[in-house]
Enzyme design. Structure first.
Site, PDB file in Angstrom:
ATOM      1  CE  LYS A 113      -4.163  -2.139   0.901  1.00  0.00           C
ATOM      2  NZ  LYS A 113      -3.723  -3.517   0.562  1.00  0.00           N
TER       3      LYS A 113
HETATM    4  C1  LIG Z   1      -4.166  -4.634  -0.181  1.00  0.00           C
HETATM    5  C2  LIG Z   1      -3.344  -5.871  -0.280  1.00  0.00           C
HETATM    6  C3  LIG Z   1      -3.548  -6.838  -1.293  1.00  0.00           C
HETATM    7  C4  LIG Z   1      -4.662  -6.733  -2.323  1.00  0.00           C
HETATM    8  O1  LIG Z   1      -4.482  -5.683  -3.236  1.00  0.00           O
HETATM    9  P1  LIG Z   1      -5.753  -5.126  -4.066  1.00  0.00           P
HETATM   10  O2  LIG Z   1      -5.266  -3.930  -4.787  1.00  0.00           O
HETATM   11  O3  LIG Z   1      -6.784  -4.780  -3.015  1.00  0.00           O
HETATM   12  O4  LIG Z   1      -6.218  -6.218  -4.957  1.00  0.00           O
HETATM   13  C5  LIG Z   1      -2.719  -7.955  -1.320  1.00  0.00           C
HETATM   14  N1  LIG Z   1      -1.744  -8.127  -0.401  1.00  0.00           N
HETATM   15  C6  LIG Z   1      -1.517  -7.224   0.586  1.00  0.00           C
HETATM   16  C7  LIG Z   1      -0.451  -7.494   1.579  1.00  0.00           C
HETATM   17  C8  LIG Z   1      -2.305  -6.068   0.682  1.00  0.00           C
HETATM   18  O5  LIG Z   1      -2.068  -5.188   1.667  1.00  0.00           O
END
Ligand SMILES: *Cc1c(COP(=O)(O)O)cnc(C)c1O
Length: 494
Positions: A113
């Site tokens: 993120k």
């Molecule tokens: C948010 C997240 C995801 C999923 O990503 P999306 O963009 O919501 O599909 C996968 N792995 C981790 C560790 C995340 O924080």
């Protein structure tokens, strides 16, 4: 470059307006009216650049009202110093069988993120000023874990902003709580709320709909907003690392320029993998996009049958960031592929009945770009252990889902194109799951798990997690939900 709503309508907006608004007035998501195309020359030029400059080049294609100079400064501030992998930001680890792992977890919160949230707050502030807004912005977030911390780090000390994060008192992991309670910065507040995540989230929602409170804050120069995951300003930065991975594969001699590269993405809200689809449509030679789900496999079923159906049991898994039944960003893909009118009908059905079905032609079009598969918790644990044993490489439970799906789908199809598995979190963020996958079944107290994993694997605990126990706790105590509006007013009085 203008933006329109995924659900149609005649109106269109500038990039800055789309980023400030977040959602289109009809409830749709903002999508670019057309997707910019680039050629081999553009890719060539990118290859010679570091991550920060690659980001400025790609963002420039989508943000015409931002000057080159401004984008250079914004990407420098976001990616210049806050990633421990240095200039690379998104380094590749080449493993066997034509698979490479792209590590997106070297930012300040050790999860992917950060790739978007280190940049998005700066895009938001610039967009505010470009649209003539003079007030300052306060971001309110209700979090069940990772997003809150990543948003705090992204907005920390960004001029013209404050951020207040609410989390359920007993609803986050020890590591996540410690990460938030020790948050640094002069414009941040963190508050535990008595109750569960739904209480916390509905508390934040009712603050947003409290007009009297909004008016009082506006008088004092404050505008409330959320750092929503469907904001275009969060999706856009994610396109960059697909290009970056391609350039790095070519530079490492693992790929001929122009040859197809596949990506396998651990998916929840469909934001990460959708960014890969935009990269492909821009002209990056992406072969297959493999959409990997955990036990909440609503997307696997959708790509197999054409029916999206969220009426099903919800599983709490060892890859919690993928525990999602409504993948909001799928809306953008369907609007591009089937048109806004059909999409609007499906979204209406989804909100009324929890399901919709696309036609054969649409499904065929989607399958031109995507394959899908899922992996349960046991298989993910086995994958962590297998990759560690065979490759000496440590992966987290989200990445393990993608890794297992990539290997299975490649075996089934016989495809030989190199494949990048998108690695979304540091294994040290999920010590209990990783330790037990590696055969450490004894009860290890939470505060000792990172050290144990480090001793077992001879890998250092990432600095942002290692220092947590030494940092000053700045926020403590919990309040009832009814006190949340007061907490916001108090914070903005300071
Ligand atoms: C948010 C997240 C995801 C999923 O990503 P999306 O963009 O919501 O599909 C996968 N792995 C981790 C560790 C995340 O924080």
């Amino acid at each position: 470059m203008r933006y329109c709503s995924s659900r149609g309508g005649q109106d269109n907006w500038s990039a800055a307006e789309a980023i400030v608004r977040g959602l289109a007035p009809d409830g749709g998501l903002f999508i670019p009216l057309e997707i910019p195309r680039v050629g081999a020359q553009f890719l060539n030029a990118l290859s010679a650049m570091d991550y920060r400059r690659r980001a400025a080049e790609i963002l420039g294609l989508y943000l015409p009202e931002f000057s080159r100079e401004e984008l250079g400064a914004l990407t420098q501030a976001a990616y210049g110093t806050s990633f421990s992998a240095g200039e690379q930001c998104a380094p590749l680890h080449f493993a066997g069988d034509g698979i490479a792992y792209m590590e997106l977890y070297h930012g300040p919160t050790c999860a992917f993120k950060d790739m978007a949230l280190q940049l998005m707050p700066r895009l938001l502030v610039s967009s505010l000023r470009k649209t003539g807004q003079t007030r300052n912005m306060c971001i309110l977030v209700a979090t069940s874990g990772d997003t809150g911390k990543a948003a705090l780090e992204g907005f920390r000390d960004v001029p013209g902003t404050r951020i207040q994060v609410f989390y359920p008192e007993n609803g986050v992991s020890r590591m996540q709580e410690l990460q938030m309670r020790t948050q640094r910065g002069n414009n941040v507040a963190v508050q535990a709320v008595r109750g569960n995540f739904d209480d916390t989230q509905s508390g934040v929602k009712s603050i947003f709909s409290d007009k009297a409170l909004g008016d009082r804050l506006a008088e004092r120069g404050w505008l409330l907003s959320s750092a929503n995951s469907i904001n275009w300003g969060r999706l856009l930065p994610q396109i960059v690392y697909y290009f970056s991975a391609y350039c790095d594969c070519v530079a490492a001699g693992r790929l001929q320029a122009g040859q197809d590269l596949d990506f396998c993405v651990p998916t929840g809200n469909f934001g990460d993998i959708l960014a890969g689809w935009y990269a492909k449509k821009m002209g990056l030679p992406v072969g297959r996009l493999l959409c990997a789900s955990n036990d909440n496999k609503v997307l696997t079923d959708f790509f197999q049958t054409g029916e999206y159906d969220k009426n099903r049991p919800f599983y709490m898994t060892t890859s919690p960031s993928m525990d999602i039944l409504v993948s909001s960003n799928l809306e953008r893909l369907l609007s591009h592929r089937a048109g806004p009118k059909a999409l609007a009908g499906w979204m209406e059905q989804l909100s009324r009945t929890g399901r919709f079905r696309v036609g054969e032609d649409v499904l065929r079009a989607l399958r031109e770009d995507f394959d899908a598969g899922w992996c349960g918790m046991d298989e993910a644990a086995k994958e962590i252990s297998r990759v560690w044993r065979d490759e000496g490489y440590l992966i987290d439970p989200h990445t393990a889902v993608a890794s297992a799906v990539a290997r299975r789908l490649r075996q089934e199809s016989g495809r030989k194109a190199p494949c990048v598995v998108v690695s979304t979190a540091s294994p040290f963020k999920f010590c209990d799951t990783v330790l037990s996958a590696l055969g450490e079944t004894g009860d290890i107290p939470a505060e000792n798990q990172a050290a144990r994993l480090s001793a077992l694997t001879k890998q250092p605990v990432p600095a942002p997690l290692a220092e947590l126990d030494r940092l000053e706790v700045r926020f403590s105590g919990a309040i009832p939900k009814a006190d949340m509006p007061g907490a916001v007013e108090g914070f903005l009085q300071r």
